[in-house]
Each structure stands twice: as structure tokens, then as C-alpha cells.
Design an enzyme around this catalytic site. Structure first.
Site, short mmCIF file in Angstrom:
data_model
loop_
_atom_site.label_atom_id
_atom_site.label_comp_id
_atom_site.label_asym_id
_atom_site.label_seq_id
_atom_site.Cartn_x
_atom_site.Cartn_y
_atom_site.Cartn_z
N ASN A 53 0.84 -1.21 0.00
CA ASN A 53 0.00 0.00 0.00
C ASN A 53 0.87 1.26 0.00
O ASN A 53 0.38 2.37 0.17
CB ASN A 53 -0.95 0.03 1.20
CG ASN A 53 -0.22 0.15 2.51
OD1 ASN A 53 1.00 0.01 2.56
ND2 ASN A 53 -0.95 0.42 3.58
N TYR A 107 6.37 -1.19 17.49
CA TYR A 107 7.16 -1.98 16.53
C TYR A 107 7.71 -3.24 17.20
O TYR A 107 7.48 -4.36 16.72
CB TYR A 107 8.30 -1.12 15.99
CG TYR A 107 9.07 -1.74 14.85
CD1 TYR A 107 8.47 -1.94 13.61
CD2 TYR A 107 10.40 -2.13 15.00
CE1 TYR A 107 9.17 -2.51 12.55
CE2 TYR A 107 11.11 -2.70 13.95
CZ TYR A 107 10.49 -2.88 12.73
OH TYR A 107 11.19 -3.45 11.69
N LYS A 126 6.33 -6.97 16.31
CA LYS A 126 7.22 -7.90 15.60
C LYS A 126 7.37 -9.18 16.42
O LYS A 126 7.45 -10.28 15.87
CB LYS A 126 8.59 -7.25 15.37
CG LYS A 126 8.62 -6.30 14.18
CD LYS A 126 8.55 -7.08 12.87
CE LYS A 126 8.80 -6.20 11.66
NZ LYS A 126 8.65 -6.95 10.39
N TYR A 155 1.16 -20.97 13.75
CA TYR A 155 0.76 -21.61 12.49
C TYR A 155 1.58 -22.87 12.21
O TYR A 155 1.08 -23.81 11.60
CB TYR A 155 0.85 -20.61 11.32
CG TYR A 155 -0.46 -19.90 11.09
CD1 TYR A 155 -0.91 -18.94 11.99
CD2 TYR A 155 -1.27 -20.22 10.01
CE1 TYR A 155 -2.12 -18.31 11.81
CE2 TYR A 155 -2.48 -19.59 9.81
CZ TYR A 155 -2.91 -18.64 10.71
OH TYR A 155 -4.13 -18.02 10.52
N SER A 178 5.66 -3.31 6.88
CA SER A 178 5.72 -2.48 8.10
C SER A 178 6.70 -1.32 7.97
O SER A 178 7.82 -1.47 7.51
CB SER A 178 6.12 -3.26 9.35
OG SER A 178 6.17 -2.37 10.47
N LYS A 227 -0.74 -3.01 13.36
CA LYS A 227 -1.61 -3.82 12.49
C LYS A 227 -0.81 -4.61 11.45
O LYS A 227 -1.08 -5.78 11.20
CB LYS A 227 -2.62 -2.92 11.77
CG LYS A 227 -3.78 -2.49 12.63
CD LYS A 227 -4.74 -1.69 11.76
CE LYS A 227 -6.00 -1.32 12.49
NZ LYS A 227 -6.86 -0.47 11.64
N ARG A 230 16.07 7.30 8.64
CA ARG A 230 16.89 6.50 9.54
C ARG A 230 18.30 7.10 9.53
O ARG A 230 18.60 7.99 8.75
CB ARG A 230 16.95 5.04 9.06
CG ARG A 230 15.61 4.42 8.77
CD ARG A 230 14.89 3.93 9.99
NE ARG A 230 15.64 3.03 10.85
CZ ARG A 230 15.61 1.71 10.79
NH1 ARG A 230 14.89 1.10 9.87
NH2 ARG A 230 16.29 0.97 11.65
N1 UDP Z 1 20.35 8.54 15.01
C1 UDP Z 1 21.10 9.71 15.08
N2 UDP Z 1 20.78 10.73 14.22
C2 UDP Z 1 19.78 10.63 13.30
C3 UDP Z 1 19.03 9.45 13.23
C4 UDP Z 1 19.34 8.42 14.10
O1 UDP Z 1 22.03 9.83 15.89
O2 UDP Z 1 19.57 11.62 12.55
C5 UDP Z 1 20.71 7.43 15.90
C6 UDP Z 1 19.56 6.85 16.69
O3 UDP Z 1 19.36 7.54 17.90
C7 UDP Z 1 20.02 5.42 16.89
C8 UDP Z 1 20.85 5.12 15.65
O4 UDP Z 1 21.18 6.37 15.09
O5 UDP Z 1 20.85 5.32 18.02
C9 UDP Z 1 20.11 4.29 14.60
O6 UDP Z 1 18.90 4.94 14.33
P1 UDP Z 1 17.88 4.49 13.20
O7 UDP Z 1 16.87 5.58 13.05
O8 UDP Z 1 18.58 4.09 11.98
O9 UDP Z 1 17.10 3.22 13.76
P2 UDP Z 1 17.22 2.22 14.99
O10 UDP Z 1 18.43 1.40 14.75
O11 UDP Z 1 17.33 3.01 16.27
O12 UDP Z 1 15.96 1.45 14.93
#
Ligand code: UDP
Length: 317
Positions: A21, A148, A152, A162, A76, A92, A191
Site C-alpha cells: 500500500n 514496533y 514484531k 501456524y 511495516s 496492524k 533513519r
Molecule cells: N540517530 C542519530 N541521528 C539521526 C538518526 C538516528 O544519531 O539523525 C541514531 C539513533 O538515535 C540510533 C541510531 O542512530 O541510536 C540508529 O537509528 P535508526 O533511526 O537508523 O534506527 P534504529 O536502529 O534506532 O531502529
């Protein structure tokens, strides 16, 4: 990640049905497959039922597809920024979505693969880093990441149910931070890897959350896809859970410095507050992947980042 799977499987001669989606995916990532004779896109949210091979009176139906051999559930949103904005749809996708995807596999006697996450481990103490699959996790059930992490975890429980009740053939992989071309990027949901690359290419401030000593283990997309597809092709991996990730642990500060170096950027590092429940360390134990799958990631962070940076340059102005 899904678009890469579509590319690899169609190239190998498989017929691929992509159900999405676009809540986190993008048409742009699969549009080159649109006229491929073995590819079909169906716009649908897997959190609501979908039936193949018959018309269901109360559900979205695709009556002209009746043979399904493998169901891969990769849906997701996964960005921590979105845990605050879209917690219900995340819950969901991973619960009802997993239930619906398992229903398809069960009905069609298909193999099933669930892409779980390192987040099921939450914030493991040092003695469980590198983290083996039999570590049960340290997750806050009501924290900002719970939509999340817990969904998960519930998704994995659905798969096990299942297997028990319907004896389906199922595989579960736990994915660690994956990056590469086509990675989703946006100012409000980026990210760490796409954020840093974008900031560096624009010579903007690099935003490190906290002191930057927290670690992640970054897997290049090609390694990740190879690991996932190797998993489902390995009968001994059936019914079990396997970490698929790179086991080189890197601090966020080291990542920022590497991105600055590879982009020749003038960006300065700035520190922002650390998000609540941000895991301190994340690194997979790869014993099972090595022994059962004979799989090991091969692409070093520096090389993967170079490729990702080149791709990024083509999408930003
Ligand atoms: N992080 C950061 N600056 C950003 C985005 C993320 O320092 O602009 C840090 C975040 O706090 C985490 C790590 O980078 O410790 C990885 O973050 P991500 O968002 O990739 O996902 P996560 O591994 O936490 O699910």
C-alpha cells in the site's frame, strides 16, 4: 527491501506478486518491473484480508491467481520517527498483517517467510552482545518503540502458532539495520544512514542523538537479500529463527565521521537529545547463519556507503 527481492526473483524466472500500500514503499522502486511479464503489483494493505484464487464475499479478492508457492511478509514501517506518528498501522501490519499473510500461505500450502527484526531483542545487556537468537529480549511494552518491537515479537508468535496448529513450512529471519540504494529517506522519518548521507551531501549539520557512542551493525542491502533468500532455500533452517545482519559493530559517531569522509563534506556534527529507549548496542551473533546457512555478509561498510552515496546523489538536487 521488497523491491530488491522483486528484482532478484523475477530475474531468476519467478512469477512475483507484490502486495503493497506504499505506506513505506514507493512505486518508483518497482515501476521498472511494471511491464515485466512475470511481475504484478496489487495495491492493498496486508493488515486487511486478501484472498487469491477465489472471490470472497467480504474481502479484497484476486480470483485469477490461484497458485502461490512462497509468501514473504516484509511489510511495516520501521523508522523510529514513525513509531510516534503511525503506531496503530505499525501494530496492524505486524500482527493482523502477519495473520493475513499466514492465512494465504496456509490456504495455498505455500512456504512462508517472516522478516522479523533485531528490535525483538530491545536493549540487550552487554553479556548478550553479540546477540544470539535464543536471547529473549529486553523490551519496554509501553515505551515509544513498543508498537514496533512488541508487534514484531507477536508476529513471530503468530508464525510459531501456524507451525504448531497448521504445520505450515515457515522461516523467520531477524534483520539488522539495513541500508543501500532505494533506502527510504525523508526529513520526518529518515533513519540514521540516509539522514547522515543527505546532511553530508548538503553540507548541513549532522544530527547525532546523544553522545553517539550507541552502536548499530549495518548490513548492505545485497548481503541482506542474499541472506534472506538463502534462509528460505535451506531446509534445515525451517521452523527456526536466524539473525541476518552484518556483525561489525559501529558507533553512530564513527558512522557520522565515515560519511563525512566519503562525501568530502564540510558538515559539522551537532548533538541532539537521545530518544527514549534507544538501544545502546546492536550486533548480531552469526553462529546460526554461518553454520546452518553457510552465509556471511561480505560487503564492508565503507564500500556499501560509497554505493549508497552514489545512488543518493542521483535522487537529491
Ligand atoms: N540517530 C542519530 N541521528 C539521526 C538518526 C538516528 O544519531 O539523525 C541514531 C539513533 O538515535 C540510533 C541510531 O542512530 O541510536 C540508529 O537509528 P535508526 O533511526 O537508523 O534506527 P534504529 O536502529 O534506532 O531502529
Amino acid at each position: 527491501m521488497g523491491s530488491w527481492v522483486c528484482d532478484v526473483l523475477t530475474a531468476q524466472g519467478a512469477h512475483v506478486i507484490c502486495v503493497d500500500n506504499f505506506s513505506s514503499g514507493k512505486w518508483n522502486n518497482i515501476k521498472h518491473l511494471n511491464n515485466h511479464p512475470h511481475f504484478r503489483y496489487i495495491g492493498h494493505d496486508i493488515a486487511t484480508p486478501i484472498y487469491f484464487g477465489k472471490t470472497h464475499p467480504h474481502a479484497f479478492s484476486v480470483p485469477d491467481i490461484d497458485r502461490i508457492d512462497i509468501v514473504m511478509h516484509m511489510a511495516s514501517r520501521a523508522s523510529p520517527f514513525e513509531f510516534e506518528k503511525h503506531p496503530i498501522s505499525i501494530l496492524k501490519s505486524n500482527t493482523m498483517g502477519t495473520f493475513n499473510a499466514l492465512g494465504i500461505a496456509n490456504l495455498h500450502n505455500a512456504d512462508f517467510i517472516y522478516t522479523s527484526t533485531s528490535e525483538v531483542y530491545g536493549n540487550p545487556p552487554n553479556e548478550f552482545v553479540p546477540t544470539p537468537e535464543d536471547y529473549f529480549g529486553n523490551v519496554n511494552p509501553i515505551g515509544p518503540r513498543s508498537c514496533y518491537d512488541e508487534s514484531k515479537r507477536a508476529g513471530e508468535a503468530f508464525v510459531m502458532a501456524y507451525i504448531l496448529e497448521h504445520q505450515i513450512n515457515a522461516w523467520v529471519v531477524r534483520i539488522f539495520n539495513t541500508y543501500g540504494p532505494r533506502i527510504r529517506w525523508g526529513k520526518t522519518f529518515g533513519r540514521v544512514v540516509p539522514n547522515f548521507i543527505h546532511q553530508a551531501l548538503k553540507n548541513e549539520e549532522i544530527t547525532i542523538f546523544g553522545d553517539g557512542e550507541q552502536t548499530r551493525s549495518y548490513t548492505y542491502i545485497v548481503d541482506e537479500i542474499e541472506g534472506i533468500l538463502t534462509d528460505i532455500a535451506t531446509p534445515q533452517a525451517k521452523g527456526t529463527v536466524i539473525n541476518i545482519g552484518n556483525n561489525i559493530e559501529v558507533s553512530v559517531l564513527e558512522l557520522a565521521e565515515l560519511v563525512i569522509e566519503l562525501t568530502n563534506s564540510n558538515s559539522k556534527i551537532v548533538h541532539h537529545p537521545m530518544p527514549i529507549d534507544d538501544p545502546v548496542r546492536r550486533q548480531p551473533a552469526l553462529k546460526r547463519a554461518n553454520e546452518i546457512l553457510k552465509w556471511q555478509p561480505t560487503i564492508q561498510l565503507k564500500e556499501g556507503l560509497k554505493r549508497t552515496i552514489e545512488w543518493f546523489k542521483t535522487i537529491i538536487n
